[in-house]
Write a protein that holds these residues in place. Structure first.
Motif: not given
Length: 565
Positions: A180-189, A322-328, A330-335, A341-345
């Motif tokens: 669930n990472s939003f990091e960029r993959p390495t060459a190996e990945q 961006w609010a989906h990073e880390g999976g569902t 983590r998204m629910l924690e942000r909601l 919420r002001p930024r999301l709106k």
């Protein structure tokens, strides 16, 4: 020696009589054909004009098309007044897991569908690395698999009424390696991702599919997709894409799909081509021009559509990426976080560069969002949900706060039908010679465990709707061309050479329908209604639908792509 004409005629007639008397009187067991469909209006899938004739089947194959002598079959179907066509190939289906729940595929078989093409971003394999093995319950037994090949084996063991083919999904490949990472993959990945695509292609995947509008698919760059598609090209596969943005950036998104095909050397099929933002309605001709220009320079880019002006996604798609990073979780924690919420709106109302925003696509009109998934609010439009949950509260809640609360209440997922594209644009796409038909639906049923939620009516009506509304009633397509878009065109896109045409040697996938009465009955409000007018369906030589009733036969197979060496 010269015989008088009269005597010659008498001898000839006598010889003919002997031949007639000597012709075999086939018993049911000795007849050369298992089934002959007689006297039908044959629309063979090529696009050629229909003709009246017969189709003979032996075992799982078509063995003759044309005029078949009488009394040469164990069983016959009289198709006088009916159309006989190749079984329909649903180019874009989501039946991956419902087929394991109920292999009868009722809503698809009753449309004349004999083959489903699965996998849009997410596919039934691989499940490796950071994606745990997939499990399902089949015949009261728990089954488990880790590869796409394992899924194919599970399908065939469980028994299915339709054939099934699949892409390998970019989401699976990405999450197997990145989680669930939003990091960029390495060459190996990146190398590991390519290895997973390679494995899936050898397992029988027909290519790579992507869903680029939301994470994790949206995390893949154009360059990432080109590299993965180069593996697909080696195996002579196809790239099928739900493009990155169907609204404000739809033109750039189509250009990206074309670029991926051009750079990687793979054919491209754009999933449900549309303009899904009311600010851009009426500009389908520009998308058509982009595709035509690419085709003129040799890029094999095509598309598919469904014959409706509403699409399905999830209310969670309204939440910025961006609010989906880390999976569902983590998204629910942000909601739940009042500070976030002001930024999301703000971002939901104003949008973000490159993000396809379903809220702005429908002009912020909550009445154009219909809750489709199983849950507390199924069958209600969001304006009604907002009104009901806000009643008696002072002050009246911000509708976006209600959205966040509903997502939290429902565990982060609320499947929804969005009314976001136009009839005029859809028709223009539908009539393009390179645009075929795919339902974007699933094989549901009007009763039992697969009657759930409030699904899009396309799961029940796509193919009869094309034939009943856009061929018979509105004359947008000719019958022969509509059938071609449902059969041989989809087979050709995938490289399937033995289905999609009524031709001797092909597998016996056949649909017989009444051209004067075929029609869809499912609606957005009442989707659980089977279509009408499909009379008989044959899959691999076995009759699955007889006089409109499912026979219980499950002769379907997993169709595996024959990977190039």
């Amino acid at each position: 020696m010269h015989l008088p004409i009269g005597r010659l005629v008498r001898l000839t007639l006598a010889a003919c009589a002997v031949l007639v008397l000597a012709s075999p009187a086939w018993s049911a067991d000795e007849a050369p054909y298992d089934l002959v469909i007689r006297n039908g209006k044959i629309v063979d899938g090529t696009g050629n004009p229909w003709f009246v004739g017969d189709v003979a089947i032996r075992g799982d194959r078509i063995v003759a098309v044309g005029r078949i002598p009488a009394a040469e079959a164990k069983r016959e179907i009289d198709a006088k007044g009916l159309v006989v066509a190749p079984g329909f190939i649903d180019m874009h289906s989501h039946s991956d897991y419902v087929l394991l729940e109920d292999g009868n595929a009722q809503s698809k078989i009753r449309q004349g569908v004999t083959t489903e093409v699965l996998g849009e971003g997410n596919s039934a394999g691989p499940y490796q690395g950071q994606l745990p093995p997939r499990t399902a319950v089949v015949d009261d037994k728990k089954v488990r698999w880790t590869t796409l090949g394992g899924y194919f084996d599970t399908l065939e063991t469980s028994g299915i009424s339709v054939n099934a083919a699949s892409y390998v999904g970019t989401d699976n490949v990405w999450q197997c390696v990145m989680g669930n990472s939003f990091e960029r993959p390495t060459a190996e990945q990146r190398h590991k991702m390519k290895s997973l695509v390679e494995e899936a292609m050898k397992d029988g995947a027909f290519g790579l599919s992507s869903m680029l509008a939301m994470p994790p698919g949206s995390l893949a760059t154009t360059d990432d997709l080109v590299e993965l598609c180069k593996v697909v090209a080696k195996h002579r596969g196809i790239y099928s894409s739900h493009i990155r943005n169907e609204g404000s950036d739809v033109f750039d998104a189509v250009k990206e799909a074309i670029s991926i095909g051009e750079r990687a050397g793979v054919p491209v099929d754009i999933i449900h081509l549309k303009i899904a933002d009311q600010k851009y309605w009426g500009r389908m001709d520009e998308l058509v021009a982009l595709i035509e220009d690419a085709r003129k320079r040799g890029v094999n880019v095509q598309a598919n559509v469904y014959p409706y002006t509403r699409g399905s996604n999830n209310l969670a798609s309204i939440i910025p990426p961006w609010a989906h990073e880390g999976g569902t979780a983590r998204m629910l924690e942000r909601l739940k976080d009042d500070k976030q919420r002001p930024r999301l709106k703000k971002e939901i109302k104003e949008g973000l560069p490159g993000w396809y925003n379903h809220y702005t696509a429908v002009g912020g009109d909550w009445s154009r969002m219909l809750v489709a998934g199983k849950g507390t609010y199924e069958g209600l439009t969001m304006d009604r949900v907002i009104a009901a949950t806000s009643k008696g509260k002072d002050p009246t809640p911000d509708p976006l706060d209600v959205l966040f609360d509903v997502l939290v209440e429902e565990g982060g997922s609320v499947p929804t039908v969005f009314e976001h594209h136009s009839e005029k644009d859809m028709r223009l796409a539908l009539t393009q010679p390179w645009c075929s038909i795919g339902s974007d639906g699933s094989a549901y049923a009007v009763e039992g465990p697969l009657r759930r939620g409030n699904p899009h009516p396309r799961s029940f009506g796509t193919f009869p709707r094309v034939l009943g509304v856009y061929v018979r009633e509105r004359g947008v397509l000719k019958l022969e061309d509509a059938v071609r878009k449902m059969t041989s065109m989809n087979a050709n896109k995938l490289g399937i050479t033995d289905r999609g045409l009524l031709r001797a040697g092909n597998f016996a996938d056949v649909v017989v329908f009444d051209p004067e009465h075929i029609i869809d009955r499912a609606t957005y409000e009442k989707p659980f209604q089977y279509s009408e007018g499909v009379v008989h369906v044959i899959v691999n030589g076995k009759q699955v639908l007889e006089n409109g009733k499912h026979t219980g036969e499950r002769p379907g197979r997993a169709i595996r792509h024959k990977s190039a060496p």
